[in-house]
Structures are given as structure tokens and as C-alpha cells.
Design a protein around this motif. Structure first.
Motif, short mmCIF file in Angstrom:
data_model
loop_
_atom_site.label_atom_id
_atom_site.label_comp_id
_atom_site.label_asym_id
_atom_site.label_seq_id
_atom_site.Cartn_x
_atom_site.Cartn_y
_atom_site.Cartn_z
N ILE A 1 -35.57 -50.98 16.07
CA ILE A 1 -35.15 -49.88 15.19
C ILE A 1 -35.13 -48.56 15.96
CG2 ILE A 1 -35.96 -48.43 13.29
CD1 ILE A 1 -34.45 -50.74 12.27
N ALA A 2 -36.20 -48.31 16.71
CA ALA A 2 -36.26 -47.09 17.52
C ALA A 2 -35.13 -47.05 18.53
CB ALA A 2 -37.61 -46.99 18.21
N ALA A 3 -34.80 -48.20 19.11
CA ALA A 3 -33.72 -48.26 20.10
C ALA A 3 -32.38 -47.88 19.48
CB ALA A 3 -33.65 -49.65 20.70
N GLN A 4 -32.16 -48.26 18.22
CA GLN A 4 -30.91 -47.89 17.57
C GLN A 4 -30.84 -46.39 17.28
OE1 GLN A 4 -28.29 -49.85 17.40
NE2 GLN A 4 -29.66 -51.27 18.46
N VAL A 5 -31.98 -45.79 16.90
CA VAL A 5 -32.01 -44.34 16.71
C VAL A 5 -31.69 -43.64 18.03
CG1 VAL A 5 -33.48 -42.36 16.11
CG2 VAL A 5 -33.64 -44.49 14.78
N ALA A 6 -32.31 -44.11 19.11
CA ALA A 6 -32.08 -43.49 20.42
C ALA A 6 -30.64 -43.71 20.90
CB ALA A 6 -33.06 -44.06 21.45
N ARG A 7 -30.10 -44.90 20.70
CA ARG A 7 -28.76 -45.22 21.20
C ARG A 7 -27.67 -44.46 20.47
NH1 ARG A 7 -24.48 -48.42 19.92
NH2 ARG A 7 -25.47 -49.14 17.99
N THR A 8 -27.79 -44.39 19.13
CA THR A 8 -26.72 -43.79 18.33
C THR A 8 -26.82 -42.28 18.23
OG1 THR A 8 -28.00 -44.02 16.27
CG2 THR A 8 -26.58 -45.88 16.93
N GLY A 9 -28.02 -41.72 18.45
CA GLY A 9 -28.21 -40.30 18.24
C GLY A 9 -28.27 -39.92 16.77
N LYS A 10 -28.28 -40.92 15.89
CA LYS A 10 -28.39 -40.67 14.45
C LYS A 10 -29.85 -40.74 14.03
CE LYS A 10 -23.87 -42.68 13.30
NZ LYS A 10 -23.17 -43.73 12.51
N THR A 11 -30.17 -40.07 12.93
CA THR A 11 -31.51 -40.19 12.39
C THR A 11 -31.65 -41.54 11.71
OG1 THR A 11 -30.94 -39.28 10.22
CG2 THR A 11 -31.60 -37.70 11.96
N LEU A 12 -32.89 -41.98 11.52
CA LEU A 12 -33.10 -43.23 10.81
C LEU A 12 -32.59 -43.12 9.38
CD1 LEU A 12 -34.23 -46.08 10.67
CD2 LEU A 12 -36.50 -45.11 10.23
N LYS A 13 -32.70 -41.93 8.80
CA LYS A 13 -32.18 -41.72 7.44
C LYS A 13 -30.68 -41.98 7.41
CE LYS A 13 -31.88 -38.37 3.67
NZ LYS A 13 -32.23 -37.01 3.19
N GLU A 14 -29.95 -41.48 8.40
CA GLU A 14 -28.51 -41.71 8.47
C GLU A 14 -28.20 -43.19 8.64
OE1 GLU A 14 -26.22 -38.13 10.56
OE2 GLU A 14 -27.98 -38.75 11.71
N LEU A 15 -28.93 -43.86 9.53
CA LEU A 15 -28.69 -45.29 9.75
C LEU A 15 -28.94 -46.10 8.48
CD1 LEU A 15 -30.31 -45.79 13.29
CD2 LEU A 15 -27.87 -45.71 12.74
N ALA A 16 -29.96 -45.70 7.72
CA ALA A 16 -30.33 -46.45 6.52
C ALA A 16 -29.31 -46.31 5.40
CB ALA A 16 -31.71 -46.02 6.03
#
Length: 454
Positions: free
Chosen positions: A349-364
Motif C-alpha cells: 500500500i505504501a509503495a502505491q502511495v509513493a509510486r503514484t504521488g497520490k494520497t491514500l485517500k485519493e487511491l481509496a
């Protein structure tokens, strides 16, 4: 006589249900069923034993190791480690089987024993039944040079950390992460692996004393993590349970991100990278309908199973699928693990936040959770829930009203005389109303006569 093994091993009050005597006998029985003959080069069968930091785990581990070694099994004592680490090490060492001593998210007075087969896989029911039957027979009692030996597995945690780092698609530099380790088995390795991956790490719930596991912290108590994430200005928070086989998350505003949302984020990421086998996610019937709707739009289908990560695992193995899990945060990556792994999930999960530059809230926001209401209807004959025509008619009427905007699930409890009624709908008021109406029908139709409840 009721079955000794439950949905995840043998679990109960330590020194009450789960005594040192029972632990020793279970180990002796498992040695016969899971242990194999000496290898061609004359080596004895081998087993990995690990535990979470509960105080009772010390004497239970001692009893288990005594039972195994006295039955001719060489034991690698891995000490305090997450459940998925024990499973990984069984495979990594090519051991014959493994034993994990933990009661997961249960309070400290409880404990449990679960076994892993060769390769780190959970045992099917028939193998657990064979162990249970073996309890009624004489154990193996080798003598002399045929008894097993016990040795400390000194680099167990390091091997697991190296393995976890090898699963990362990208580094975590620039991320601030708060970890809640539930005063449990991940208190050492989770902070270390996140630091090694490049994150700036803040830690709570990582001071186990044997009695405080899951006590107000961890994946079942997210309030402290939410507060810490906001106070530290962190990008996200990760919560484990006592044995770290599950993971829930918190975004930078302190909002919970549950297992369904985590699976949605990871399924979309794997599909994008070509790593989602057959574009399928495996999830249980309890997963929110919003997960199915969101993934269907992305061309991903869901294979549904009964509740329990073991059933998710079985479906994944049968179909060769790469991702599955539960709303509670058990997430399974079959490319990297044979069971749910909370540390691995948190890293991904942390890797996706770092890779995309999006917040976890945005990803969710990739999925919208439909309002979900569940009522436990007690004092009913759960065996008639699937056959009673009045209940079936009420369910059909509710499903007709909801159409494609919701669903109904009636599920008898596996351990109590109750039926769980769950309703999802487009709005909370509708979900609450229909759930209460169905619960009343179940109560009236399936009620156990008072004279039979005494």
C-alpha cells in the motif's frame, strides 16, 4: 465430541482450554502426521516453531518443542515472529512443517496453535482431522540418536525482512508512515523493514510485555493510530493485529481504509502492471458490494468464497490467482506468501502511495463503500435458516426491492446459536430498515422454544 480444530487452528484460554499437556500432545500427534521419514542423507524431519509475544506463548512453545523433539523432529525455534513469517520460513528452509503459537487479534489471556504443512501452506480439514485422531493413539517415542534436537533460529527475522524488501515494486523514500504493531509479533520486524525501504517511520504499540497484546491498539482499535497520523502529519498509518497476518490502513486525514479498499487499490495496481492473474480477485461473501462494482468497471471479476481466509486461500490455489483477501484486512499475495501478511500488505500500500504521488485517500476513492448493516439474531435455530420458506420469501422480497443497488446475506454463525443478517443498500436508512425487518422475520420464524433453551 466437538471438533478440536476451529477455523484457524486450536484456540482458547491458555491454561484453561489450551494447556501445556494439550500442546505437548498436539505436537506429538502432528509429528506423526506431518513429519516424514528421514531424508535420503539420513537427516531427521524438521519443523519451524514461532510465537507471538503473549506470556503464555513461552510455556506453550516449550511444550510444543518438547513434543516435537521427543517424537524425532528437529526443531528450529524462531522465537517471536509474525504468523506469515513462520509460514515463509517453513518454505524457505524446506522444512517438513511449521507451528505458530498465537491467538491473533484475541486478548492476551487466550492463545492458539496452528500448523503449516510443507511449503508453508495451511492444513486442509482432513489433515487436521488426522492429527486429532492421532491424539487417541500412542505417540512416537524414539530413543538415543533418533530423538530430535532443538536449536535457536537466530537469523529468522532477518530472512523474513530480506524477503519482504524483495517484494517491493519501488522504494518508499519521502513517505512518513505511522505503524501500530498491536504490541504484537510485528513489533520488531515491521518498523525495521519500513525503515529499510526508505520510509520515515513513527511507531506506536510496539512495546510488548506479554500481557498488553491487542490492548487498545492494533487493527481492532484504530483510534490511537488515527490520532498519531494526524498529529505527525504522516502520509498514512498501518495497523497490524497481534500476529500481523492482517493490515488495515489510515489515510493522512485519519480516515480508516479497510480491507476491501486495500484490495481494490492493489487489484487495480496489479492489473496495471500485468500481475493480476486472469484479472480476478478472490474475496469472501462479506466484502462490500462497492468492491465488486468498482472492479467490474475496471474489467476485474471477483471470485467469492465462504468467510475465512482459509477458503480464500483454497480458491486462490485452485485457480492459481494472485490476489485475494477479506474485509478484515487479511490480504494474500500468492506470488510472495502462502497466507495473509499484514507487513507485506502495508508495504505494498505504501509503495502505491509513493509510486503514484497520490494520497491514500485519493487511491481509496477507486471504490465507493455501500452502507452495510449487520444484526446478529440470537436464540434461533440456525440450522433452519437456509430451508425456512418464510425466511426465503422475506429475503426474496428484500432483494427485489434492492435490485442492483444492494444485497442481502444471511449467514448462520459457526460457533453460536445465532444468524447474522447483513444488508447493503444505496443509503444507510434503507439498509437499516430492511435489515431490521429481516432480523424480525428470522427471530419469529426460527425462534427456539423457551423450554429448549434452559
Amino acid at each position: 465430541m466437538s471438533r478440536l480444530f476451529g477455523t484457524d487452528g486450536v484456540r482458547g484460554l491458555a491454561n484453561g482450554v489450551l494447556t501445556a499437556e494439550l500442546a505437548l500432545q498436539l505436537a506429538q500427534a502432528a509429528a506423526v502426521v506431518l513429519g516424514h521419514d528421514r531424508t535420503p542423507d539420513g537427516k531427521r524431519p524438521r519443523a519451524v516453531v514461532a510465537r507471538d509475544p503473549r506470556a503464555s506463548g513461552e510455556f506453550i512453545a516449550a511444550a510444543v518443542e518438547a513434543g516435537l523433539s521427543s517424537s524425532g523432529i528437529d526443531v528450529y525455534d524462531a522465537g517471536v515472529l509474525p504468523t506469515p513469517a513462520a509460514a515463509y520460513l517453513v518454505a524457505d528452509l524446506k522444512a517438513d512443517f511449521g507451528v505458530m503459537i498465537s491467538a491473533s487479534h484475541n486478548p492476551a489471556p487466550d492463545n492458539g496453535i496452528k500448523f503449516f504443512a510443507r511449503g508453508g501452506h495451511k492444513l486442509p480439514d482432513e489433515v487436521e482431522d488426522a492429527i486429532e485422531h492421532q491424539l487417541t493413539l500412542e505417540p512416537s517415542r524414539p530413543t538415543g540418536g533418533d530423538v530430535g534436537r532443538i536449536q535457536r533460529f537466530s537469523d529468522a527475522e532477518d530472512r523474513y525482512i530480506v524477503h519482504l524488501l524483495g517484494t517491493l515494486p519501488n522504494r518508499l523514500e519521502g513517505l512518513k508512515v505511522v505503524l501500530d504493531c498491536a504490541h504484537g509479533a510485528a513489533s520488531g520486524c515491521s518498523p525495521q523493514v519500513f525503515k529499510d525501504a526508505g520510509a520515515q517511520v513513527y511507531v506506536i504499540g510496539a512495546e510488548p510485555d506479554g500481557l498488553n497484546i491487542n490492548d487498545g491498539v492494533g487493527s481492532t482499535h484504530l483510534d490511537e493510530l488515527k490520532e498519531a497520523v494526524v498529529a505527525k502529519g504522516a502520509d498514512l498509518g498501518i495497523a497490524h493485529d497481534g500476529d500481523a497476518d492482517r493490515c488495515l490502513a489510515v489515510d493522512h486525514e485519519g480516515n480508516e481504509v479497510d480491507g476491501d479498499q486495500i484490495m481494490a487499490i492493489l487489484a487495480l495496481a496489479l492489473k496495471e502492471s500485468g500481475g493480476l492473474k486472469d484479472d480476478v480477485l478472490v474475496a469472501t461473501v462479506m466484502s462490500n458490494l462497492g468492491l465488486k462494482i468498482a472492479l467490474r468497471k475496471a474489467g476485474i471479476s471477483i471470485r467469492q468464497t465462504a468467510v475465512g481466509d482459509r477458503y480464500v486461500l483454497e480458491e486462490m490455489r485452485d485457480g492459481g490467482y494472485s490476489l485475494g483477501g477479506e474485509q478484515s484486512g487479511h490480504v494474500i499475495f500468492s506470488d510472495f506468501a502462502t497466507t495473509g501478511d499484514g507487513v507485506l500488505t502495508g508495504l505494498q500500500i505504501a509503495a502505491q502511495v509513493a509510486r503514484t504521488g497520490k494520497t491514500l485517500k485519493e487511491l481509496a476513492t477507486c471504490m465507493t463503500k455501500l452502507p452495510q448493516v449487520m444484526i446478529n439474531v440470537k436464540g434461533v435455530d440456525k440450522t433452519r435458516a437456509a430451508t425456512d420458506q418464510g425466511v426465503a420469501s422475506a429475503v426474496a422480497a428484500a432483494e427485489s426491492e434492492l435490485g442492483d443497488t444492494g444485497r442481502v446475506l444471511l449467514r448462520p454463525s459457526g460457533t453460536e446459536p445465532l444468524v447474522r443478517v447483513m444488508v447493503e443498500a444505496a443509503d444507510m436508512a434503507t439498509a437499516q430498515r430492511i435489515c431490521e425487518e429481516l432480523a424480525a422475520v428470522v427471530k419469529n420464524r426460527l425462534a427456539i422454544p423457551a423450554e429448549l433453551t434452559v
